[in-house]
Design an enzyme around this catalytic site. Structure first.
Site, short mmCIF file in Angstrom:
data_model
loop_
_atom_site.label_atom_id
_atom_site.label_comp_id
_atom_site.label_asym_id
_atom_site.label_seq_id
_atom_site.Cartn_x
_atom_site.Cartn_y
_atom_site.Cartn_z
N ASP A 60 0.66 -1.27 0.05
CA ASP A 60 0.08 0.04 0.06
C ASP A 60 0.77 1.49 0.11
O ASP A 60 2.03 1.28 0.61
CB ASP A 60 -0.81 0.20 1.18
CG ASP A 60 -1.96 -0.89 1.12
OD1 ASP A 60 -2.07 -1.85 0.22
OD2 ASP A 60 -2.81 -0.97 2.01
N ASP A 61 0.17 2.33 -0.29
CA ASP A 61 0.68 3.69 -0.18
C ASP A 61 1.70 4.20 -1.35
O ASP A 61 2.28 5.33 -1.18
CB ASP A 61 1.48 3.89 1.22
CG ASP A 61 0.31 3.67 2.41
OD1 ASP A 61 -0.80 3.56 1.89
OD2 ASP A 61 0.53 3.65 3.49
N HIS A 111 -5.78 2.97 -3.96
CA HIS A 111 -6.03 3.01 -2.28
C HIS A 111 -6.16 4.58 -2.11
O HIS A 111 -5.73 5.05 -1.18
CB HIS A 111 -4.40 2.85 -1.99
CG HIS A 111 -4.33 2.56 -0.52
ND1 HIS A 111 -5.27 1.74 0.12
CD2 HIS A 111 -3.49 3.14 0.44
CE1 HIS A 111 -4.80 1.89 1.33
NE2 HIS A 111 -3.51 2.73 1.64
N HIS A 115 -5.35 9.48 0.50
CA HIS A 115 -5.26 8.57 1.61
C HIS A 115 -6.20 8.97 2.68
O HIS A 115 -6.09 8.81 3.79
CB HIS A 115 -4.00 8.59 2.12
CG HIS A 115 -3.42 7.28 2.73
ND1 HIS A 115 -3.75 7.06 4.14
CD2 HIS A 115 -3.16 6.10 2.30
CE1 HIS A 115 -3.53 5.76 4.43
NE2 HIS A 115 -3.04 5.19 3.25
N HIS A 201 3.75 -2.44 3.31
CA HIS A 201 3.66 -0.92 2.67
C HIS A 201 4.85 -0.56 1.79
O HIS A 201 5.90 -1.31 2.09
CB HIS A 201 3.76 0.06 3.90
CG HIS A 201 2.08 -0.10 4.69
ND1 HIS A 201 1.90 -0.82 5.37
CD2 HIS A 201 1.37 0.76 4.45
CE1 HIS A 201 0.78 -0.57 5.93
NE2 HIS A 201 0.20 0.10 5.14
ZN LIG Z 1 -2.61 2.95 3.39
#
Ligand SMILES: [Zn+2]
Length: 249
Positions: A60-61, A111, A115, A201
């Site tokens: 993610d991210d 995603h 955020h 992540h």
């Molecule tokens: Zn995230």
């Protein structure tokens, strides 16, 4: 003349016959080897396609300054993953890494754009978060297949408006919290089982280091490590829009 005929017969029996005989033996031997090979090959293929245990890696991210390093590790072990990217990170700085990510067979999900936690903003804003990111991904010719809401926050009314399969996880590495490769590795090994989705992540060096421990260990334990599409395909599960998936069980 008679002598010539006798010599010809001698030549035929003594010199030619062994060639015919051994030639026949040799070709029948070759035939038996190749027929063995034909029978054997599908057996190897079957073994290669059959895995008792399969898990998916998700990041993610990103994209981030560490995405390239993550890709190095994935490529080294011939593994692909699913990257849930954040729209605001999709700037030109990461164009090359996004192209590499795709070329290596990895896949991309959304995603959110900024955020923000979907359950704490208006539904119209949630749609914007998804649409903005989708449009940015289109410039890379990426048609995202999945959504992972930031923080995994979702509720029933949001599910109805998200027209994608919603992919969460069941193995939480807490890599963002610990930033310690060994701890992240232990969290995976303690919780892993067939059909798991592992949450990692994209922007920590410790996550890259942990991946170097996690992948060989899981492969040693007989796990096939794949992306989300492959995981659900291998489990014969058809993903549906507006539904939440935490694993493929
Ligand atoms: Zn995230």
């Amino acid at each position: 003349m008679v002598l010539f005929m006798k010599l010809s017969l001698f030549f035929l029996i003594i010199v030619i016959t062994p060639f015919i005989f051994f030639g026949t033996v040799k070709s029948s031997r070759e035939a038996s080897i190749s027929s063995d090979a034909i029978e054997y090959e599908p057996t190897i293929n079957k073994e290669q396609e059959h895995y008792d245990k399969v898990v998916a890696l998700t990041f993610d991210d990103g994209p981030s300054n560490y995405t390239d390093d993550l890709l190095d590790v994935l490529e080294k072990y011939d593994v692909t993953a699913t990257f849930f990217v954040v729209g605001t990170n999709l700037n030109t700085k990461y164009n090359t890494v996004m192209v590499r990510l795709l070329e290596l067979g990895n896949e991309v999900g959304i995603h959110g754009y900024s955020h923000k936690e979907f359950t704490k903003i208006k539904e119209s804003k949630v749609i914007e978060e998804i649409d903005y990111t989708q449009k940015l991904l289109k410039s890379y010719n990426i048609e995202p297949k999945y959504i992972r809401p930031p923080y995994g926050s979702i509720n029933n009314s949001l599910k109805k408006i998200i027209d994608y399969p919603i992919i969460l996880w069941n193995v939480d590495t807490l890599d963002w919290k610990y930033r310690d490769a060994l701890k992240i590795y232990n969290n995976v090994i303690d919780d892993i089982s067939d059909g798991s989705i592992i949450l990692l992540h994209d922007h920590y060096l410790s996550t890259v280091q942990a991946l170097e421990l996690i992948i060989p260990e899981l492969q040693e334990e007989g796990y096939k490590i794949v992306n989300i599409t492959e995981l659900f395909s291998l489990k014969n599960i058809t993903l549906e829009n507006n539904k939440v998936y935490r694993s493929a069980k």
